[in-house]
Design a protein around this motif. Structure first.
Motif, PDB file in Angstrom:
ATOM      1  N   SER A 149       0.804  -1.220   0.000  1.00 57.49           N
ATOM      2  CA  SER A 149       0.000   0.000   0.000  1.00 57.49           C
ATOM      3  C   SER A 149       0.837   1.270   0.000  1.00 57.49           C
ATOM      4  O   SER A 149       0.325   2.356  -0.240  1.00 57.49           O
ATOM      5  CB  SER A 149      -0.941   0.007   1.205  1.00 57.49           C
ATOM      6  OG  SER A 149      -0.194  -0.076   2.398  1.00 57.49           O
ATOM      7  N   ARG A 193       3.903   1.441  -1.783  1.00 53.10           N
ATOM      8  CA  ARG A 193       4.776   1.456  -2.950  1.00 53.10           C
ATOM      9  C   ARG A 193       4.249   2.434  -4.002  1.00 53.10           C
ATOM     10  O   ARG A 193       3.052   2.664  -4.085  1.00 53.10           O
ATOM     11  CB  ARG A 193       4.858   0.056  -3.569  1.00 53.10           C
ATOM     12  CG  ARG A 193       5.497  -0.967  -2.645  1.00 53.10           C
ATOM     13  CD  ARG A 193       5.442  -2.349  -3.261  1.00 53.10           C
ATOM     14  NE  ARG A 193       5.840  -3.364  -2.286  1.00 53.10           N
ATOM     15  CZ  ARG A 193       5.705  -4.662  -2.462  1.00 53.10           C
ATOM     16  NH1 ARG A 193       5.173  -5.125  -3.579  1.00 53.10           N
ATOM     17  NH2 ARG A 193       6.091  -5.504  -1.528  1.00 53.10           N
ATOM     18  N   GLN A 250       2.653   3.675  -7.224  1.00 52.12           N
ATOM     19  CA  GLN A 250       1.638   2.944  -7.963  1.00 52.12           C
ATOM     20  C   GLN A 250       1.975   2.817  -9.437  1.00 52.12           C
ATOM     21  O   GLN A 250       2.441   3.763 -10.067  1.00 52.12           O
ATOM     22  CB  GLN A 250       0.285   3.644  -7.801  1.00 52.12           C
ATOM     23  CG  GLN A 250      -0.224   3.604  -6.382  1.00 52.12           C
ATOM     24  CD  GLN A 250      -0.262   2.178  -5.854  1.00 52.12           C
ATOM     25  OE1 GLN A 250      -0.987   1.349  -6.370  1.00 52.12           O
ATOM     26  NE2 GLN A 250       0.516   1.918  -4.836  1.00 52.12           N
ATOM     27  N   GLY A 296      -3.275   1.362  -2.930  1.00 49.89           N
ATOM     28  CA  GLY A 296      -2.271   0.316  -3.046  1.00 49.89           C
ATOM     29  C   GLY A 296      -2.840  -1.002  -3.534  1.00 49.89           C
ATOM     30  O   GLY A 296      -4.044  -1.264  -3.443  1.00 49.89           O
ATOM     31  N   HIS A 297      -1.957  -1.839  -4.038  1.00 49.39           N
ATOM     32  CA  HIS A 297      -2.356  -3.128  -4.600  1.00 49.39           C
ATOM     33  C   HIS A 297      -3.101  -3.986  -3.584  1.00 49.39           C
ATOM     34  O   HIS A 297      -4.045  -4.705  -3.935  1.00 49.39           O
ATOM     35  CB  HIS A 297      -1.106  -3.872  -5.093  1.00 49.39           C
ATOM     36  CG  HIS A 297      -1.411  -5.064  -5.943  1.00 49.39           C
ATOM     37  ND1 HIS A 297      -1.645  -4.978  -7.293  1.00 49.39           N
ATOM     38  CD2 HIS A 297      -1.524  -6.375  -5.632  1.00 49.39           C
ATOM     39  CE1 HIS A 297      -1.896  -6.183  -7.781  1.00 49.39           C
ATOM     40  NE2 HIS A 297      -1.821  -7.057  -6.794  1.00 49.39           N
TER      41      HIS A 297
END
Length: 469
Positions: A40, A42, A44, A55-56
């Motif tokens: 979450s 990092r 994007q 986030g992913h």
């Protein structure tokens, strides 16, 4: 000598200064590499379509399955998960099980013993629990008739879905988006998150596609997957404490799990469904209706994906990851990977390209009328050759199929043998089977053909520079 000249407190201060200076020079981690950060935090990737990117790990994907499918359908699907997908993935079924390191949660266990024991639609669940205790293979519980088996599983799904939604919020609370899919549903998570960036997850959202009534498979076109926002989940399961209890005796009155969710959200939150077709669809690459309606659209979720095609989709994603920032996966990419290599120049016997399928109704071309400029086609009922000629004479026709027994077209054409389509679909091998036409049982066979060159003449001029949906 220096050590003796400095008092003990002073020596301690010098040591602290030296250590601090060393750490400052070496650079005590003031920043982290991307892979060291939780997902979450990092940077994007992808091409977000709005300001609400997350986030992913903020897209929780709950995979719904049944005990008899855990090792045959779910297990292969888990092999195609990327490492970053594992934490935000939850597995829900009708029996507590394990697939390797993955736990499959029994969500029906959330009902009381009296409710389970007295509900006729939960007979399969009671049987599975009994079989598991006695070490009887669960496959013995399956019905030989596929339609009867599908009806039983459909009833179980109704009782699982609200419990699964509550568990998803409990096990992964306060994430942004919650998707609920079946065990044969392909999910492009980067595309889905990019598409969802158009919407604020703190408000109430319900994305999916409505079921189509009066057709063999109500979810053939739109799929049964749906997505709920954090705002929706929070209001259902944090602000309200008894949603499932209040609805459990009404589950039996609903036709499907999706129908139940639709009713609950409408009644409890006054929340309506927001359509998500074609991003969320019931097609796989072999059944996609390639046409202007889907060409430049992003692929989010595809339902009923066979394991072999899923493997190809996994490799397609894996091999284009570095390129994904600039190029989201589009239906046009599925054409390049799956359809472009296919030789469709020759007609195929015992092949149904789905021209007459209920999910193809909007592309099924109507036969001639009094208006010569209405885009209708001449009738090609006499033979497969006549049907092919009818398609050739209609500039909008991209494929045709001919059934030896009249079949529904799900539009004004009614039942015909010749079926023309303005979309191009691959379809599948269809061996002769007994079917009913005009009230008479006969052996039905199929013959199909395509106008691939005609389709490519259009497709080669398309440029999906800024896919907007």
């Amino acid at each position: 000598m220096l050590a003796r000249a400095i008092p003990r407190p002073g020596r301690l201060f010098v040591v602290i200064l030296v250590v601090y200076g060393f750490m400052w020079i070496k650079g005590w981690p003031r920043y982290y590499d991307d892979e060291e950060l939780p997902p979450s935090m990092r940077p994007q990737t992808g091409t977000a379509l709005g300001p609400h990117g997350v986030g992913h790990d903020h897209l929780v994907v709950s995979i719904m399955t049944t005990a008899t499918n855990v090792y045959t359908k779910l297990a292969p699907a888990l092999a195609y998960l990327f490492e970053e997908d594992k934490d935000p993935t939850l597995l829900f079924a009708d029996l507590q099980m394990n697939v390797g390191d993955f736990t499959v949660f029994d969500v029906l266990f959330g009902y009381t013993t009296d409710f389970i024991g007295g509900n006729k639609e939960l007979e399969r669940y009671r049987q599975q629990v009994n079989f598991a205790r006695k070490s009887i293979p669960l496959s013995r519980a399956k019905k030989q008739d596929p339609q009867e088996e599908a009806e039983i599983l459909g009833k179980l799904n109704k009782y699982k879905i609200l419990q699964a939604m509550a568990r998803a919020w409990e096990y992964r609370p306060d994430r942004s988006w919650y998707a609920f899919v079946e065990d044969d549903t392909f999910v492009d998570r980067v595309n889905t998150l990019d598409w969802l960036a158009q919407y604020n997850p703190k408000t109430k959202w319900f994305f999916g596609n409505p079921a189509v009534s009066g057709v063999p498979d109500a979810f053939a076109a739109g799929g049964s997957s749906f997505i709920l926002s954090a705002g929706t989940m929070k209001e259902l399961f944090k602000e309200r404490k008894n949603v499932i209890k209040n609805w459990e005796n009404r589950i039996i009155d609903h036709s499907s799990a999706f129908d139940l969710v639709f009713s609950v959200l409408q009644a409890e939150l006054n929340l309506s469904l927001t359509g998500a077709w074609p991003g969320i669809s019931g097609a796989d690459p072999s059944t996609v209706p390639f046409s202007p309606a889907v060409w430049c659209e992003r692929v989010l979720m595809m339902h009923h994906v066979p394991p072999d095609i899923w493997s190809d989709l996994y490799l397609l994603q894996k091999n284009r990851t570095e390129d994904h920032i600039r190029n989201p996966l589009l239906f046009a990419d599925l054409w390049d990977r799956f359809m472009a290599p296919e030789d469709l120049s020759a007609n195929r016997t015992d092949w149904d390209n789905l021209s007459s399928d209920s999910s193809n109704a909007r592309w099924n071309i109507l036969f001639e009328s009094d208006d010569p400029n209405d885009g209708h086609a001449p009738n090609g009922e006499d033979s497969p050759r006549a049907c092919e000629a009818a398609c050739e004479s209609c500039e909008y026709c991209m494929q045709w199929s001919y059934s030896s027994v009249p079949q529904k077209n799900w539009n004004e054409n009614g039942e015909t043998k010749c079926h023309l389509s303005s979309s191009l679909r691959f379809g599948a091998h269809a061996p002769p089977l007994e079917a009913t036409g005009n009230g008479v049982k006969k052996l039905r066979s199929w013959r199909s053909g395509w106008k691939k060159a005609r389709f490519l003449a259009w497709a080669n001029h398309q440029r999906c520079k800024h896919p907007a949906h």
